[in-house]
Scaffold this motif. Structure first.
Motif, PDB file in Angstrom:
ATOM      1  N   VAL A 106      -5.575   1.871  -2.851  1.00 14.99           N
ATOM      2  CA  VAL A 106      -4.564   2.192  -1.847  1.00 14.99           C
ATOM      3  C   VAL A 106      -4.086   3.624  -2.087  1.00 14.99           C
ATOM      4  O   VAL A 106      -4.595   4.315  -2.961  1.00 14.99           O
ATOM      5  CB  VAL A 106      -3.398   1.172  -1.871  1.00 14.99           C
ATOM      6  CG1 VAL A 106      -3.883  -0.202  -1.413  1.00 14.99           C
ATOM      7  CG2 VAL A 106      -2.754   1.072  -3.231  1.00 14.99           C
ATOM      8  N   TYR A 132      -8.590   0.121   3.706  1.00 12.04           N
ATOM      9  CA  TYR A 132      -8.713   0.632   2.340  1.00 12.04           C
ATOM     10  C   TYR A 132     -10.003   0.109   1.714  1.00 12.04           C
ATOM     11  O   TYR A 132     -10.411  -1.025   1.981  1.00 12.04           O
ATOM     12  CB  TYR A 132      -7.522   0.175   1.489  1.00 12.04           C
ATOM     13  CG  TYR A 132      -6.220   0.819   1.906  1.00 12.04           C
ATOM     14  CD1 TYR A 132      -5.891   2.107   1.494  1.00 12.04           C
ATOM     15  CD2 TYR A 132      -5.316   0.134   2.710  1.00 12.04           C
ATOM     16  CE1 TYR A 132      -4.701   2.702   1.874  1.00 12.04           C
ATOM     17  CE2 TYR A 132      -4.114   0.719   3.092  1.00 12.04           C
ATOM     18  CZ  TYR A 132      -3.818   2.004   2.668  1.00 12.04           C
ATOM     19  OH  TYR A 132      -2.633   2.578   3.055  1.00 12.04           O
ATOM     20  N   LEU A 186      -4.719  -4.432   4.514  1.00 14.30           N
ATOM     21  CA  LEU A 186      -5.513  -3.496   3.722  1.00 14.30           C
ATOM     22  C   LEU A 186      -6.924  -3.288   4.266  1.00 14.30           C
ATOM     23  O   LEU A 186      -7.787  -2.784   3.555  1.00 14.30           O
ATOM     24  CB  LEU A 186      -5.571  -3.981   2.271  1.00 14.30           C
ATOM     25  CG  LEU A 186      -4.213  -4.196   1.596  1.00 14.30           C
ATOM     26  CD1 LEU A 186      -4.395  -4.823   0.224  1.00 14.30           C
ATOM     27  CD2 LEU A 186      -3.426  -2.903   1.516  1.00 14.30           C
ATOM     28  N   ASP A 227       0.814  -1.217   0.000  1.00 13.96           N
ATOM     29  CA  ASP A 227       0.000   0.000   0.000  1.00 13.96           C
ATOM     30  C   ASP A 227       0.851   1.272   0.000  1.00 13.96           C
ATOM     31  O   ASP A 227       0.317   2.373   0.048  1.00 13.96           O
ATOM     32  CB  ASP A 227      -0.974   0.013   1.181  1.00 13.96           C
ATOM     33  CG  ASP A 227      -0.283  -0.079   2.523  1.00 13.96           C
ATOM     34  OD1 ASP A 227       0.791  -0.695   2.604  1.00 13.96           O
ATOM     35  OD2 ASP A 227      -0.824   0.471   3.500  1.00 13.96           O
TER      36      ASP A 227
END
Length: 191
Positions: free
Chosen positions: A166, A141, A138, A49
């Motif tokens: 991201v 996100y 993640l 990311d």
């Protein structure tokens, strides 16, 4: 005389090994070469990311400083590109990535001296570890593939794709494992 015996034995074993190796099917020879190239390589650690459109020279220098042996070249053919704009790439064998997930290769794609895509190929059988890592890493996100009306298609084997937005692009991965195939993640920078 005693010294000649071990040397003779080593030569015979080397010759036999070469003969056996050259008689193996090509895909086995390539698998052995690939395994050997990954021995002793450093773990790839740059977070997926945090990729961004950095300068080509900086990306190469940073990865060489981390101990990665990069193979770089331009004049890419259509099969060597992620997008039609890619004009240069660098790849390095890796043995692990992130949370000690078995991995094979990281490839950096450049467009006009800027990083535009990063492809990381993991080892066969590491899909569950990779999915666990991506889910944790993640979680903050947005998952674009879960948005109403989203259509990101499938991979080459017909498996749906998982896509996160991201910081500086999109990160794509397979939604489910394909037996006998290596899982891949792909970062694509915003154009």
């Amino acid at each position: 005389m005693k010294l000649l015996r071990p040397i003779f034995l080593a030569v015979v074993l080397f010759g036999a090994g070469t003969l056996v190796f050259s008689s193996l099917p090509l895909h086995y020879q390539n698998a052995i070469r690939d395994w050997y190239a990954r021995l002793g390589t450093p773990t790839y650690a740059e977070s997926p990311d945090h990729f961004s459109a950095r300068d080509q020279a900086a990306v190469i220098s940073e990865n060489q400083a981390r101990g990665h042996k990069l193979k770089c070249y331009g004049n890419l053919g259509p099969a060597e590109r992620v997008t039609a704009q890619n004009d240069y790439l660098c790849s390095a064998h890796i043995s692990k990535a992130y949370d000690n997930i078995p991995a094979r290769l990281v490839t950096f794609f450049f467009t006009k001296n800027k990083l535009s895509n990063v492809r990381i190929e993991f080892a066969d059988g590491s899909f569950d570890q990779l999915q666990d890592y991506l889910t944790r890493k993640l979680e903050n996100y947005p998952r674009l593939d879960q948005m109403p009306g989203a259509r990101f298609g499938t991979d080459a084997f017909g498996k749906k794709l998982v896509v996160w937005r991201v910081q500086n692009g999109l990160l794509t991965a397979q939604a489910e494992a394909t037996p006998g195939q290596n899982p891949i993640i792909l970062w694509s920078g915003y154009q």
